[in-house]
Design an enzyme around this catalytic site. Structure first.
Site, PDB file in Angstrom:
ATOM      1  N   HIS A 224       0.832  -1.190   0.000  1.00  0.00           N
ATOM      2  CA  HIS A 224       0.000   0.000   0.000  1.00  0.00           C
ATOM      3  C   HIS A 224       0.879   1.256   0.000  1.00  0.00           C
ATOM      4  O   HIS A 224       0.658   2.196  -0.772  1.00  0.00           O
ATOM      5  CB  HIS A 224      -0.922  -0.028   1.215  1.00  0.00           C
ATOM      6  CG  HIS A 224      -1.926   1.087   1.220  1.00  0.00           C
ATOM      7  ND1 HIS A 224      -3.068   1.042   0.454  1.00  0.00           N
ATOM      8  CD2 HIS A 224      -1.940   2.263   1.874  1.00  0.00           C
ATOM      9  CE1 HIS A 224      -3.744   2.144   0.637  1.00  0.00           C
ATOM     10  NE2 HIS A 224      -3.092   2.917   1.499  1.00  0.00           N
TER      11      HIS A 224
ATOM     12  N   GLU B  56      -1.286  -5.657  -3.942  1.00  0.00           N
ATOM     13  CA  GLU B  56      -1.980  -5.213  -2.733  1.00  0.00           C
ATOM     14  C   GLU B  56      -3.363  -5.857  -2.664  1.00  0.00           C
ATOM     15  O   GLU B  56      -3.766  -6.389  -1.617  1.00  0.00           O
ATOM     16  CB  GLU B  56      -2.112  -3.685  -2.771  1.00  0.00           C
ATOM     17  CG  GLU B  56      -2.797  -3.100  -1.551  1.00  0.00           C
ATOM     18  CD  GLU B  56      -3.220  -1.655  -1.773  1.00  0.00           C
ATOM     19  OE1 GLU B  56      -2.696  -1.008  -2.694  1.00  0.00           O
ATOM     20  OE2 GLU B  56      -4.079  -1.185  -1.021  1.00  0.00           O
TER      21      GLU B  56
ATOM     22  N   ASN C 106      27.177 -22.549  -3.679  1.00  0.00           N
ATOM     23  CA  ASN C 106      28.022 -23.728  -3.718  1.00  0.00           C
ATOM     24  C   ASN C 106      27.436 -24.846  -2.876  1.00  0.00           C
ATOM     25  O   ASN C 106      27.418 -25.998  -3.283  1.00  0.00           O
ATOM     26  CB  ASN C 106      29.417 -23.393  -3.173  1.00  0.00           C
ATOM     27  CG  ASN C 106      30.363 -23.014  -4.286  1.00  0.00           C
ATOM     28  OD1 ASN C 106      30.011 -23.128  -5.449  1.00  0.00           O
ATOM     29  ND2 ASN C 106      31.537 -22.552  -3.917  1.00  0.00           N
TER      30      ASN C 106
END
Lengths: 673, 167
Positions: A52, A74, A399
């Site tokens: 908002h 929203e 990794n």
């Protein structure tokens, strides 16, 4: 699309950008948490409010594409928090796609005052709209359609050439794709496992086919829908191969990949986010303050010295008063120093918060099941260290997921829990911070590492034979080394472990690897609390004074000609029972050598101890580190400079990087004996 | 840079405000490097200082003499003669006994060692001539232009190209 922001709104735009970036940063963490606790009203409210705010700010500045996206997200969250919509991983994928687009848009806006064209975001907006209307992207995420799916499953018509056993399975596991069916089969007890179907499924997967390709389309409407679904899936996960179809709706409640962070989320939830009053301050101002305080600290040291001298020379009432005032000043300046340092400290949460999302996405991409546990995210670190730490950490986590954690099948075969665990943690240890990454994956095989290093010509087989496991792990950090057999999209991005190592060393930190083949790997990064002030040993060579950071010094001993031996191409120094390679600091610095040595500094470089001979030892001092400036930024072995009590510049040596040239050669010293 | 600045000033009408002079005046700080009379526009000169303690920096490029402390800031000091290709010998006492012009360069503040400070010189911009190739011992790419003073050729250095970002 170029954005025209009038000058008077520039300031507001800057503020908006900072605020928006903050909102989006928190959002990543919140969304992953949410996926694990879809019912968490508080979290839903928080995300709703964030969107908002973002929408409001963008609206004020007339940034239409941002408004459009934020508005829809929203609305989705409004529905979610009012229980009008149920969160599924597929809805989440669309939301995440929306968030990513917001991030991209904001970056474009910040860097080039540009925004994406409305046409470009149209597909995304459509997807968001679809979610809003309850037409979830995956054919039937809503309960009604999923139940209809199951009833339909009785009378599915298959295309020709499908074995009966497979038809059975597809009916038995409605809504699952082939890869998931395969997984289910593997999970069955061996005597119930229909072995003959497995090669058939594997073949189909290889051909890029999936369940829906095997079913005759019944209604045109459904066909459209499934095509749409497919499209969306492809768009949202462009790099995903066919066999890794997103989790289908029926599976949604069942924890899959993003089981992840479940522990994390509960852990983070406990620490209610404090809403303390804050002001935003330009980093440059803090930096400037830091510099000035550094100067005051040096001035104080000078005053203390002079006062001590004055006290010795004459005694009077005013001298006593002076001493009193100086003592008080001393205390205040120390407090000031700490206070300013604290100003720069930020919780490591700032970068840790990016990892739940990263791990989620990576795990989905790699088709692995991973849970991420984050510990100690409130541990505070100097801002400049924090900034530089992010990339190495991302690399290490990548990794761990790519090379460490095994695919689920392999884990089950090995008798490990199906879901791999990656632990990301931080804690204080003395005046250091330890940041670590632990996985319960394959672990590193030192012999494989050595083999690789020999293949790459980094070491000789003789050297390899003499190497301890710890030394073998060190090889991973050498430039030109990479254990990945194939360069994958995930890990092989050019930044190798050598870059990680050099970044950590540049921060005056160190790296330690502990690994047990089959059980997992732990990588510990030991970092200083602050970069600005360090404890150093003042030493002298060639009538120049240099400062050596104490963190790299193991011990200092007196130089003794009798303990120096010539071994191979290097000289060595006998320290108690050990033979250490010996260098003179002059030769390391390429300075003329007078051979007038009095002390030997023992430093630890990686896993090796190295002796460095020096002429003078001038004591220990706390110094403020300053950069040498852009012109001299790249000089190897010099970490910076400081200003001594007499106003002269003293260079700070980085012995680790001074010796790194010799590191490779040094590996051979043992072998050549 | 200075061209841009000039344009800006023209646009702003500053020129008219300065006075009747329609030609823009250039002010430089001139100094000697060996036999050459060289100069730097005054806007790029931060400070002129002498007899500073310079700390040598090992492993630095050979034209870098060392670093000095300028009010708490570390500033590199450069042997400009060597950098420009003028034959030079660095005297042994350069680390204590020196004359330094601190310049504002693309690479931050940099001190340059000079042999003698001549002073500030003003001249109209129109008097700047293109660099005569081969007549002076400095690479033309480091030069903005020259000005003919009575009996002496004043070389105006191009600080941007000497302390180039890319280099």
């Amino acid at each position: 699309m170029k954005v025209n922001i009038p000058d008077e709104l520039r300031e507001i735009l800057d503020e908006f950008l900072v605020e928006a970036a903050e909102i989006l940063e928190n959002l990543d963490q919140d969304l992953v948490d949410l996926e694990n606790n879809p019912e968490d009203k508080e979290l839903l409210n928080k995300i709703f409010r964030g969107m908002h705010t973002l929408k409001g700010g963008a609206g004020f500045l007339n940034l239409t594409p941002i408004v459009e996206i934020a508005h829809r997200i929203e609305d989705i969250f409004n529905k979610l928090r009012n229980d009008e919509l149920k969160l599924t991983p597929d809805i989440m994928d669309v939301i995440l796609e929306g968030i990513d687009q917001l991030k991209i848009s904001l970056e474009m806006l910040r860097d080039n005052f540009e925004l994406p064209d409305m046409e470009d975001i149209e597909p995304l907006l459509k997807k968001l709209d679809a979610v809003l209307k309850g037409e979830t992207p995956e054919g039937g995420s809503s309960e009604t359609s999923s139940s209809s799916d199951t009833s339909d499953s009785e009378d599915i018509e298959f295309i020709d050439g499908i074995s009966d056993a497979l038809k059975e399975l597809i009916k038995k596991y409605p809504g699952k794709d082939l890869a998931q069916i395969l997984e289910e089969i593997i999970l069955l007890p061996p005597d119930q496992r229909p072995m003959e179907v497995i090669p058939e499924i594997e073949k189909l997967i290889e051909e890029g086919k999936d369940v829906k390709d095997l079913i005759k389309k019944k209604e045109k409407k459904e066909e459209q829908k499934s095509q749409e679904t497919q499209q969306q899936q492809q768009q949202s996960q462009p790099q995903q191969p066919a066999q890794t179809q997103p989790v289908s709706p029926q599976q949604a409640p069942k924890p899959s990949t993003p089981t992840a962070a479940k522990k994390t989320s509960t852990a983070t939830k406990k620490q209610e986010k404090k809403t303390s009053e804050t002001i935003r301050v330009d980093v440059e101002r803090v930096e400037n303050l830091m510099n000035l305080v550094g100067e005051i600290v040096l001035d104080r040291n000078r005053i203390l010295r002079v006062t001590a001298d004055v006290e010795k020379e004459c005694r009077s009432e005013s001298v006593e008063k002076l001493v009193e005032a100086v003592t008080s000043l001393d205390r205040t300046v120390s407090d000031l120093q700490v206070a300013v340092m604290k100003l720069r400290m930020q919780p490591i949460k700032k970068i840790f918060s990016k990892f739940p999302r990263l791990v989620r996405d990576l795990a989905r991409k790699l088709n692995k099941k991973v849970q991420l546990i984050i510990e100690g995210e409130d541990t505070e670190l100097d801002r400049s260290i924090l900034d530089k730490l992010e990339d190495p950490l991302i690399h290490l986590v990548r990794n761990a997921l790519d090379h460490g954690i095994e695919p689920p099948e392999e884990r089950i075969a090995k008798g490990k829990p199906e879901v791999g665990t990656v632990r990301l943690f931080a804690y204080h240890e003395g005046d250091h911070i330890i940041v670590g990454i632990q996985d319960d994956g394959r672990g590193i095989d030192p012999e494989k590492v050595k083999q690789k290093a020999i293949e790459k010509g980094l070491i000789t087989p003789e050297q390899a034979a003499q190497m301890s496991d710890k030394e073998a792990y060190e090889l991973i950090f050498m430039p030109g080394f990479s254990t990945a057999e194939k360069v994958s999209d995930v890990s092989g991005r050019g930044v190798g472990m050598d870059v990680v190592a050099s970044t950590i060393h540049a921060l005056r930190g160190s790296i330690e690897i502990e690994s047990e083949p089959g059980k997992g790997t732990t990588i510990l990064l030991k970092l200083p609390l602050t970069v600005a002030i360090i404890r150093t040993l003042m030493i002298g060579v060639n009538s120049q004074v240099y400062a050596v950071p104490l963190h790299s010094v193991v011990e200092v001993v007196r130089y003794n000609e009798n303990l120096v031996k010539d071994v191979g191409s290097f000289r060595s120094f006998m320290l108690r029972e050990e033979v250490l390679p010996l260098f003179s600091l002059n030769e390391l610095l390429e300075l003329p050598d007078k051979n007038d040595k009095h002390f030997v500094v023992i430093v630890k470089v990686g896993e090796k101890y190295i002796a460095v001979s020096i002429e003078d030892l001038l004591g220990e001092e706390e110094i403020v580190i300053k950069s040498l400036g852009e012109l001299l930024a790249d000089i190897q072995g010099i970490a910076g400079a400081t200003i001594a009590g007499d106003g002269r510049v003293v260079l700070i040596l980085d012995l680790n990087s001074l010796l790194s040239d010799y590191k490779v050669k040094l590996l051979g010293t043992g072998a050549k004996k | 840079m200075s061209e841009n600045k000039e344009k800006e000033m023209n646009i702003l009408g500053v020129e008219e405000l300065i006075g009747e002079v329609h030609e823009k005046e250039i002010q430089v700080i001139a100094f000697r490097l060996g036999d050459e009379l060289v100069s730097v526009p005054i806007e790029q000169v931060v400070e002129i200082t002498s007899n500073r303690d310079i700390t040598p920096v090992p492993k630095a490029p050979s034209y870098v003499i060392g670093v000095m402390n300028l009010r708490g800031k570390i500033v590199p000091v450069v042997n400009l003669k060597e950098h420009l290709g003028i034959p030079s010998e660095v005297p042994e006492d350069i680390y204590q006994n020196n004359r330094i012009v601190i310049l504002d360069t693309p690479k931050g503040e940099v001190g340059v060692i000079v042999d003698e400070i001549v002073g500030s010189i003003k001249f109209p911009e129109t008097e700047i001539l293109p660099e005569p190739i081969g007549t002076i011992g400095i690479d033309v790419k480091f030069i903005t232009g020259v000005v003919q003073l009575d009996g002496d050729l004043l070389i105006i250095l191009n600080i941007e190209s000497i302390f180039n970002k890319e280099e």
